[in-house]
Design a protein around this motif. Sequence first.
Motif, mmCIF file in Angstrom:
data_model
loop_
_atom_site.group_PDB
_atom_site.id
_atom_site.type_symbol
_atom_site.label_atom_id
_atom_site.label_comp_id
_atom_site.label_asym_id
_atom_site.label_seq_id
_atom_site.Cartn_x
_atom_site.Cartn_y
_atom_site.Cartn_z
ATOM 1 N N PHE A 61 -23.755 25.292 -30.720
ATOM 2 C CA PHE A 61 -22.482 25.520 -31.401
ATOM 3 C C PHE A 61 -22.230 24.469 -32.467
ATOM 4 N N SER A 63 -18.844 22.786 -34.762
ATOM 5 C CA SER A 63 -17.393 22.681 -34.979
ATOM 6 C C SER A 63 -17.168 22.073 -36.357
ATOM 7 N N ASP A 64 -16.155 22.598 -37.065
ATOM 8 C CA ASP A 64 -15.869 22.086 -38.401
ATOM 9 C C ASP A 64 -15.312 20.671 -38.377
ATOM 10 N N SER A 68 -11.478 20.446 -33.684
ATOM 11 C CA SER A 68 -11.512 21.905 -33.643
ATOM 12 C C SER A 68 -11.788 22.384 -32.222
ATOM 13 N N ASP A 70 -12.295 25.588 -31.635
ATOM 14 C CA ASP A 70 -12.937 26.880 -31.781
ATOM 15 C C ASP A 70 -14.324 26.718 -32.427
ATOM 16 N N TYR A 72 -18.164 27.590 -33.381
ATOM 17 C CA TYR A 72 -18.830 28.865 -33.621
ATOM 18 C C TYR A 72 -20.337 28.708 -33.404
ATOM 19 N N PRO A 73 -21.005 29.798 -33.033
ATOM 20 C CA PRO A 73 -22.440 29.727 -32.743
ATOM 21 C C PRO A 73 -23.266 29.486 -34.004
ATOM 22 N N TYR A 101 -25.525 34.771 -31.549
ATOM 23 C CA TYR A 101 -24.546 34.183 -30.633
ATOM 24 C C TYR A 101 -24.823 32.698 -30.376
ATOM 25 N N THR A 133 -25.185 26.173 -42.323
ATOM 26 C CA THR A 133 -24.246 25.575 -41.367
ATOM 27 C C THR A 133 -23.718 24.231 -41.853
#
Length: 169
Positions: A61, A63-64, A68, A70, A72-73, A101, A133
């Motif tokens: 994963f 994270s920004d 964060s 939330d 994302y994969p 995912y 990414t």
Amino acid sequence: MDLAIKMMFLVFVVLVLLKTPATAAKKEDFIDELSNREELVKWAGYGEDKLSTVVINGKLFCSDSRFSSDPYPVSGASVAVFCGTSGRTKKSWAKGSTNSYGEFLIDLPSHLHAIPNLERVCLVKVLHLPKSTPCRQAFTGKHKGIKLTSIGEGIRIYSTDNIHLISKS
């Protein structure tokens, strides 16, 4: 030189034992029991049929930011499993990539199946991240340990904790 003499003596003893009638008869009886090719192949551990399956799975994963909640994969990352110890022992490895995912599943080659305590000698490492990414900057190449999560029907599954990368932006 002393080691060479010991090795030659050992080879001599083994050859003498194999040439004795009692040992030769036992060897022939054993091979007769393994009458067909399939049984011999299975006994030797070779052939078309895979005797066991060992897989390593996990998720990657991004994270920004550090705060964060939330993540994302990360899709399309290269991930590898390295097995072995440092020093003179050669490390073995297998690699795979993450799906959409962020999940990866790496099927270990059969020569690694018999290693005792895989969770002590194998580590997961992210090898490469896709250019898209934002976590690319945070990539440090740290290793993650694995743990046995399932066993049965000739299949062992090891998992690593989720790998979280945090963007430095």
